[in-house]
Design a protein around this motif. Structure first.
Motif, PDB file in Angstrom:
ATOM      1  N   PRO A  33      35.735  75.981  72.248  1.00  0.00           N
ATOM      2  CA  PRO A  33      36.862  75.147  71.838  1.00  0.00           C
ATOM      3  C   PRO A  33      38.133  75.344  72.657  1.00  0.00           C
ATOM      4  O   PRO A  33      38.874  74.412  72.873  1.00  0.00           O
ATOM      5  CB  PRO A  33      37.093  75.515  70.381  1.00  0.00           C
ATOM      6  N   ASP A  34      38.378  76.557  73.130  1.00  0.00           N
ATOM      7  CA  ASP A  34      39.619  76.795  73.867  1.00  0.00           C
ATOM      8  C   ASP A  34      39.466  76.571  75.374  1.00  0.00           C
ATOM      9  O   ASP A  34      40.444  76.605  76.104  1.00  0.00           O
ATOM     10  CB  ASP A  34      40.141  78.207  73.596  1.00  0.00           C
ATOM     11  N   GLN A  35      38.250  76.363  75.848  1.00  0.00           N
ATOM     12  CA  GLN A  35      37.994  76.166  77.274  1.00  0.00           C
ATOM     13  C   GLN A  35      37.159  74.901  77.489  1.00  0.00           C
ATOM     14  O   GLN A  35      35.936  74.948  77.434  1.00  0.00           O
ATOM     15  CB  GLN A  35      37.243  77.373  77.854  1.00  0.00           C
ATOM     16  N   PRO A  36      37.786  73.761  77.736  1.00  0.00           N
ATOM     17  CA  PRO A  36      36.996  72.541  77.947  1.00  0.00           C
ATOM     18  C   PRO A  36      36.176  72.629  79.229  1.00  0.00           C
ATOM     19  O   PRO A  36      36.586  73.271  80.196  1.00  0.00           O
ATOM     20  CB  PRO A  36      38.060  71.453  78.050  1.00  0.00           C
ATOM     21  N   ILE A  37      35.026  71.986  79.226  1.00  0.00           N
ATOM     22  CA  ILE A  37      34.183  71.906  80.411  1.00  0.00           C
ATOM     23  C   ILE A  37      34.257  70.472  80.923  1.00  0.00           C
ATOM     24  O   ILE A  37      34.023  69.524  80.182  1.00  0.00           O
ATOM     25  CB  ILE A  37      32.720  72.289  80.105  1.00  0.00           C
ATOM     26  N   ILE A  38      34.596  70.352  82.201  1.00  0.00           N
ATOM     27  CA  ILE A  38      34.686  69.035  82.831  1.00  0.00           C
ATOM     28  C   ILE A  38      33.784  69.041  84.058  1.00  0.00           C
ATOM     29  O   ILE A  38      33.816  69.977  84.855  1.00  0.00           O
ATOM     30  CB  ILE A  38      36.129  68.693  83.252  1.00  0.00           C
ATOM     31  N   ILE A  39      32.988  67.984  84.196  1.00  0.00           N
ATOM     32  CA  ILE A  39      32.104  67.829  85.350  1.00  0.00           C
ATOM     33  C   ILE A  39      32.711  66.768  86.268  1.00  0.00           C
ATOM     34  O   ILE A  39      33.134  65.712  85.811  1.00  0.00           O
ATOM     35  CB  ILE A  39      30.696  67.396  84.920  1.00  0.00           C
TER      36      ILE A  39
END
Length: 195
Positions: A33-39
């Motif tokens: 929740p505190d670290q979004p993952i973006i591709i």
């Protein structure tokens, strides 16, 4: 050339490579929740979503449908399609081109006729502008990535100006204090094709 992708978790690079490799790395990393993952698609610098539901083989099957392998140079003609103008077996496709009469006169006076002359002109223009086109595409990809990942970092506006002015020295100086993985990926996108 196969498309490559890079995933970031927060400000850190999680994975980079082929779509399947990156998708599975993101799936294994799970959601935090505190670290979004973006591709990101490295070719455009834009974020992209992969459907990570199900087993690994299901994820990979969906990606294969979305991102088929590069087209083959072999041209096949479907018997059910009506035969049109051009030379389909050679990959020649007929399309409409609108020119002024003086252009048609010049083209028709060329050896081989209008079609041959147009193909030569296009090939020559592609060769002449190839490096500029690659540089523009790389710069645009770097900017799209930079806007998403570094839009709120110090010196963003000045770094953007330096990027579009093609001032590599100033650009790298302005982003020197940015998070390492973000900075390195921007530089890779913008300048890796230049020797």
């Amino acid at each position: 050339m196969q498309a490559t992708f890079t995933a970031f978790i927060g400000q850190h690079r999680l994975a980079s490579g082929a779509a399947g490799d990156v998708a599975l790395a993101v799936k294994r990393a799970g959601s935090q929740p505190d670290q979004p993952i973006i591709i990101f698609d490295d070719g455009t610098g834009r974020s992209i979503d992969f459907d990570l539901r199900g087993e690994d083989h299901e994820v990979l099957a969906r990606l294969t449908k979305l991102m088929p392998p590069p087209p083959s140079t072999e041209v096949t003609e479907s018997p059910s399609e009506p035969r049109g103008r051009g030379r389909p077996k050679l990959g020649v496709v007929a399309r409409e081109v609108t020119l002024l009469p003086r252009h048609w006169e010049w083209l028709n006076a060329q050896a081989g006729g209008a079609s041959v002359a147009l193909r030569k002109l296009v090939d020559e223009a592609r060769r002449a502008s190839g490096d500029k086109d690659r540089e523009r595409k790389a710069r645009d990809a770097a900017y799209h990535f930079m806007s998403t990942m570094a839009g709120n970092l110090p010196q963003f506006e000045e770094a953007s100006r330096a990027l579009f002015a093609d001032d590599q020295r100033r650009f790298t100086g302005l982003i020197a204090d940015w998070p390492t993985d973000i900075r390195d990926h921007i530089v890779k996108l913008a300048y890796s094709d230049r020797a």
